[in-house]
Design a protein around this motif. Structure first.
Motif, short mmCIF file in Angstrom:
data_model
loop_
_atom_site.label_atom_id
_atom_site.label_comp_id
_atom_site.label_asym_id
_atom_site.label_seq_id
_atom_site.Cartn_x
_atom_site.Cartn_y
_atom_site.Cartn_z
N GLN A 121 -6.37 4.61 -6.69
CA GLN A 121 -7.66 4.78 -6.03
C GLN A 121 -8.00 6.26 -5.97
OE1 GLN A 121 -9.21 1.81 -5.28
NE2 GLN A 121 -7.33 0.98 -6.19
N GLN B 22 -4.33 9.66 -2.44
CA GLN B 22 -5.33 10.72 -2.58
C GLN B 22 -4.66 12.05 -2.93
OE1 GLN B 22 -8.58 10.43 0.38
NE2 GLN B 22 -8.69 12.66 0.39
N THR C 141 -7.90 11.92 6.24
CA THR C 141 -6.64 11.85 5.50
C THR C 141 -6.00 13.24 5.45
OG1 THR C 141 -7.41 10.02 4.15
CG2 THR C 141 -5.56 11.31 3.29
N PHE D 15 1.42 5.38 0.15
CA PHE D 15 0.81 6.62 0.60
C PHE D 15 1.85 7.74 0.61
CE2 PHE D 15 -0.66 9.81 3.60
CZ PHE D 15 -1.99 9.96 3.24
N ASN E 23 -8.31 7.76 -0.33
CA ASN E 23 -7.64 6.87 0.61
C ASN E 23 -8.66 5.89 1.18
OD1 ASN E 23 -6.10 5.63 2.57
ND2 ASN E 23 -5.80 7.47 3.80
N LEU E 24 -8.51 4.62 0.85
CA LEU E 24 -9.47 3.60 1.30
C LEU E 24 -9.20 3.13 2.72
CD1 LEU E 24 -9.58 1.33 -1.88
CD2 LEU E 24 -11.10 3.23 -1.29
N ASP F 95 -12.48 9.83 7.32
CA ASP F 95 -11.13 9.26 7.15
C ASP F 95 -10.03 10.18 7.66
OD1 ASP F 95 -10.22 11.00 5.02
OD2 ASP F 95 -11.41 9.82 3.62
N ASP G 79 -2.45 2.40 -4.63
CA ASP G 79 -2.13 3.80 -4.34
C ASP G 79 -3.26 4.43 -3.54
OD1 ASP G 79 -1.10 6.35 -4.29
OD2 ASP G 79 -1.86 6.86 -6.29
N ASN G 80 -3.00 4.64 -2.26
CA ASN G 80 -3.97 5.26 -1.34
C ASN G 80 -3.67 6.74 -1.11
OD1 ASN G 80 -6.01 3.51 -0.63
ND2 ASN G 80 -5.06 2.78 1.25
N GLY H 47 -7.85 -1.14 1.40
CA GLY H 47 -6.81 -1.08 0.38
C GLY H 47 -6.17 -2.44 0.13
N LEU I 181 0.86 -1.18 0.00
CA LEU I 181 0.00 0.00 0.00
C LEU I 181 0.89 1.23 0.00
CD1 LEU I 181 -2.30 -1.98 0.65
CD2 LEU I 181 -3.20 -0.26 2.24
#
Length: 303
Positions: A75, A47, A298, A19, A78-79, A296, A44-45, A84, A17
């Motif tokens: 993505q 965002q 993020t 980030f 961000n899951l 989330d 790819d989280n 993810g 994953l």
């Protein structure tokens, strides 16, 4: 299920994953390549509109020239960790028949680690290596404990504790590679506790591998003391109270005791960090769990 023509039954697919840390992710991928992994899936989280993946273009190309094929799954948002991972697992199931090495993007695999872990797979569903921090320090076992009544993370077992493997690096045997390997109701914490609980409740086994090591850095998205960290950690504790309880009485005990331990924890952390963030995170998490929602949080992209 499809199998790549150039893969053999003994192959392992890497799952990472990503980030917003291009250099760390590339270092992680290169450590997998050195261990003989030639196929890797990157979720790819970030965002960030693909900016950090774009920054890895030359690095991924260089890895490709050295025999590694990387598939990036972008993505829109961000899951979280659990969802993810499950996205990556779904892709792997559709393309390969292989064991899966799940590893954090801020971790690097030590020399000989993969071979050592694979020796344990015939007798274990999941195998995890020992870990050390990037700045050195003592190697730590990946097997830790969660006291379900008091919501405490521990290094040693006590009454009411659940043993689980840390999710920073896991080698998953192919017959356990499943699309719901993690409970994606958890955004960033707690999913590994649920994984350990599910395994120990069934007939499966997880093991640590002292002869395999990783170096694990710190995640930028989960900085200790941040609003993101405090919110998702507390939210996970409340969700675990519901999910780990065997009956209504046990659930009442878990919730009641958390009404004591979580505010105390938040007060101590607020004093330590000289910030109201831990108390705010607890308040938001409690309110959202009661309302059946989540945020989330993020962090915004630094420009």
């Amino acid at each position: 299920m499809k199998v790549d023509a150039h893969m053999t039954p003994g192959d392992v697919v890497g799952l990472v994953l990503h980030f917003r840390t291009p250099q760390r992710t590339l270092s992680c991928l290169d450590s997998l390549r050195r261990e003989g992994i030639t196929e890797v899936v990157i979720v790819d989280n970030s965002q960030d509109g693909g900016d950090s993946v774009l920054a890895m273009t030359l690095g991924i190309k260089a890895l490709s020239e050295r025999g590694m094929r990387a598939t990036v799954l972008p993505q829109e948002r961000n899951l979280g960790f659990a969802a993810g991972v499950n996205v990556g697992i779904r892709h792997i199931i559709s393309e390969y028949s292989a064991d899966v090495l799940l590893i954090n993007s801020d971790a690097t695999l030590g020399s000989g680690a993969l071979a050592a872990m694979r020796q344990l797979l015939p007798d274990a569903t999941l195998v995890a290596p020992y870990a050390s921090a990037a700045d050195g320090g003592q190697l730590q076992s990946p097997l830790v404990f969660y006291q379900k009544y008091l919501a405490l993370y521990l290094r040693r077992p006590v009454l009411g504790s659940i043993n689980y493997p840390s999710g920073s690096c896991l080698l998953v045997r192919r017959d356990y590679v499943r699309t719901d390997i993690f409970d994606d109701e958890f955004f960033f914490y707690g999913e590994d506790v649920m994984l350990g609980h599910r395994i120990t409740e069934g007939d499966d086994v997880f093991r640590d591998c002292p002869s395999a090591t990783i170096v694990h850095g710190g995640s930028v998205s989960s900085k200790n003391g941040s609003r993101f960290y405090e919110y998702h950690m507390n939210r996970a504790h409340w969700l675990l109270a519901r999910k780990l309880a065997a009956n209504h009485l046990e659930r009442f005990v878990c919730v009641f005791l958390r009404c004591i331990t979580l505010p105390l924890r938040a007060l101590v952390r607020s004093f330590r960090w000289r910030s109201l963030t831990p108390l705010i995170g607890l308040g938001w998490a409690t309110s959202d769990v009661l309302r059946g929602r989540y945020r989330d949080l993020t962090p915004p992209v630094a420009r």
